[in-house]
Design an enzyme around this catalytic site. Structure first.
Site, PDB file in Angstrom:
ATOM      1  CG  ASP A 224      -1.909   1.162   1.399  1.00  0.00           C
ATOM      2  OD1 ASP A 224      -2.904   1.017   0.370  1.00  0.00           O
ATOM      3  OD2 ASP A 224      -1.916   1.921   2.188  1.00  0.00           O
ATOM      4  CD  GLU A 278      -2.020   2.353  -3.679  1.00  0.00           C
ATOM      5  OE1 GLU A 278      -2.934   2.962  -3.704  1.00  0.00           O
ATOM      6  OE2 GLU A 278      -1.496   2.686  -2.435  1.00  0.00           O
TER       7      GLU A 278
HETATM    8  C1  NOJ Z   1      -4.283   3.080  -0.830  1.00  0.00           C
HETATM    9  C2  NOJ Z   1      -5.569   2.189  -0.570  1.00  0.00           C
HETATM   10  O1  NOJ Z   1      -6.048   1.713  -1.843  1.00  0.00           O
HETATM   11  C3  NOJ Z   1      -6.678   3.334  -0.028  1.00  0.00           C
HETATM   12  O2  NOJ Z   1      -7.812   2.555  -0.163  1.00  0.00           O
HETATM   13  C4  NOJ Z   1      -6.069   3.684   1.090  1.00  0.00           C
HETATM   14  O3  NOJ Z   1      -7.122   4.623   1.769  1.00  0.00           O
HETATM   15  C5  NOJ Z   1      -4.843   4.435   1.138  1.00  0.00           C
HETATM   16  N1  NOJ Z   1      -3.905   3.562   0.315  1.00  0.00           N
HETATM   17  C6  NOJ Z   1      -4.261   4.538   2.600  1.00  0.00           C
HETATM   18  O4  NOJ Z   1      -3.865   3.455   3.294  1.00  0.00           O
END
Ligand code: NOJ
Length: 553
Positions: A224, A278
């Site tokens: 993440d 991500e």
């Molecule tokens: C990316 C995640 O996909 C999202 O849902 C989240 O709110 C943020 N990162 C913070 O963790």
């Protein structure tokens, strides 16, 4: 018990018998556990629900599931506020049940990827509670970013940084005597304090958590906010135009050392585990650095995902994606949506069909019939491109964004922190419809799921669509079956077809051709020997607007 797969031998670009690791061309289905299926009838999706629907996922034809966080969490940000990485939230199940799920899925040929959230923890995590209880300057506070404020009485936050969720990134604490105390950093919501990655405990803990889940058979992790965990320890204000790698909190060069150590852990398993990043970065060169051979295996292609439904835009994105990945030898990923963005079956019908967080507004008009048609064509486009494919739960049903949720059921901090201007992300998180009728359309035994489903949701249900050979679900099943069966769609082979015009995207992979048409007038299909799949009914050899086909050359 740990589950292992052997490396699957498949046709590869450099030779018919070269082994291709599974993740290079996998179809990965994203499960948002709260909204997938509710096994215990409490209105919230859970692992029992997922276990009961594994046969559905096998029939769909996926290779892996990526679960958004299933850990214990107060759900201030839908689970991305993790209170304990070594537990599963009781609302979802238990670690034992997660292990059973991983094994049951593996027996059906489906691997499991879980979410790791290195940038922050929940404010209920034991480290943060200990930090708040400890005095200024204590070791407990050094695992986070606690600082004195600026200005008179320290009343101003330590930096001018802006949160991705809107507003500032610092919250002031209160001392035991009631006086205002230090501030702590949170790039997201205040309930998500940022960890200090310069602290050895933080590094050690995450490496241990990776091993905890890898030892339980998990095939990989989705990382993440992967370009955010490292901060400039001097905490300078943001602004100006910092050199690459020197932004105070984004894409700092020190991150790569962390991911190299994670890769070494992943590689130490009999079947190496997989790292999926991500990584939201506009610069393809900086993005590709995360995919160097000793770092992550793949990362989400947000450039492609956010582009409008436009031949030139998508062609340019495909080209720059392939170019950037070629420099590091990593496969591309193709993503149409996820739990953070507007569903394609709504977005592609908008006048501006690009996606941007800042632009999201209530009441933006869309033409659902157009969007649905384009979402079908987009599925065939992404399914034919080289690399791995992500399918967000419900996109295979063509679910639209639910844009008329009552305000009092919204949960997303992005909505609240925008002052109510941004509708937030709840509209793509509405529980799935499994049956045409019945309580919560088969989501669970409870009549009331945690977010209400629209009245017409049954028409999108798996049950309704299984009966209809022209449904989105039937299209996805057919597409994934062909994708698995056709050697031309494995490996990296890719070649644009020339002479198809500005309004058409056409490319060849082995003996397969994918053509997508965007223009208003139909175009003639390229020469072919067989029509394998079409996103719409065809008349003769003509491809109408907003449609795609897979052909054999
Ligand atoms: C990316 C995640 O996909 C999202 O849902 C989240 O709110 C943020 N990162 C913070 O963790």
């Amino acid at each position: 018990m740990s589950t292992t797969f052997s490396t699957v031998a498949q046709a590869a670009p450099d030779g018919p018998n070269s082994p291709v690791p599974w993740w290079r061309n996998a179809v990965i289905y994203q499960v948002y556990p709260r909204s997938f299926a509710d096994g215990n009838g409490d209105g919230t999706g859970d692992l029992a629900g997922v276990r009961s629907r594994l046969p559905y996922l096998r029939t769909l034809g996926i290779d892996a599931i990526w679960f958004t966080p299933w850990y214990s969490s107060p759900l201030a940000d839908g689970g991305y506020d993790v209170a304990d990485y070594r537990t599963v939230d009781p609302a979802f199940g238990s670690v034992d049940e997660a292990e059973r799920l991983v094994d049951e899925a593996a027996r059906l040929g489906i691997r499991t990827i879980i979410d790791i959230v290195p940038n922050h923890v929940s404010d209920q995590h034991e480290w943060f509670r200990a930090a708040l209880a400890a005095p200024q300057g204590s070791p407990q506070r050094q695992r986070f970013w606690f600082r004195s404020g600026r200005g008179s009485g320290g009343g101003e936050p330590p930096t001018n940084w802006e949160s991705s969720f809107g507003g500032g990134t610092w919250t002031r604490t209160t001392n035991p005597d009631g006086s205002p105390g230090e501030w702590y950093l949170h790039l997201f919501a205040p309930e998500q304090p940022d960890l200090n990655w310069n602290h050895p405990d933080v590094r050690r803990e995450h490496e241990d958590v990776l091993r905890f889940w890898f030892d339980r058979g998990v095939a990989g992790v989705r990382i993440d906010s992967a370009s955010m965990p490292v901060k400039d320890p001097a905490l300078p204000d943001a602004g100006g135009d910092p050199a690459p790698g020197e932004h105070p909190f984004l894409d700092r060069d020190e991150l790569h050392d962390i991911y190299r150590s994670w890769r070494a852990i992943a590689d130490s398993y009999e079947e190496p585990r997989v790292l999926v990043g991500e990584v939201w970065l506009a610069d393809p060169g900086r993005f590709a650095r995360y995919l160097r051979p000793d770092e992550m295996h793949t990362a989400f292609n947000f450039d492609f995902m956010t582009r409008p439904w436009d031949a030139g835009e998508l062609r340019a994105s495909i080209q720059s994606t392939l170019d950037a990945h070629r420099t590091v030898g990593a496969p591309a990923t193709w993503v149409l949506s996820n739990h953070d963005v507007t569903r394609p079956a709504t977005r592609y019908g908008r006048e501006d069909s690009s996606f941007g967080f800042a632009a999201r507004r209530f009441g933006t008009p869309t033409d659902l019939a157009t969007a649905h048609r384009r979402a079908r064509a987009a599925a065939l486009l992404t399914g034919a491109l080289p690399g791995s494919l992500y399918v967000y739960q419900g996109d295979e049903l063509g679910l639209p964004e639910v844009e008329d949720l009552p305000l009092d059921v919204l949960r997303d901090p992005m909505h609240f922190r925008s002052g109510g201007v941004d509708p937030g992300r709840d509209g793509c998180r509405v529980p799935l419809p499994w049956t045409a009728t019945g309580p919560s359309f088969g989501f669970g035994a409870a009549g009331e799921p945690w977010l209400p489903q629209p009245d017409g949701w049954g028409a999108y249900s798996v049950e309704s669509q299984e009966r209809d050979p022209a449904s989105m679900l039937s299209l996805y099943r057919a597409m994934l079956a062909i994708r698995h069966a056709e050697p031309g769609l494995l490996g990296d082979a890719f070649e644009w077809l020339a002479g198809t015009g500005e309004q058409t995207i056409a490319f060849r992979r082995g003996d397969l051709i994918c053509t997508v048409h965007f223009g208003p007038e139909p175009v003639t299909l390229p020469a072919h020997t067989e029509l394998l799949l079409a996103s719409t009914d065809l008349t003769g050899d003509l491809l109408p607007t907003d449609a795609a086909v897979w052909l054999r050359a």
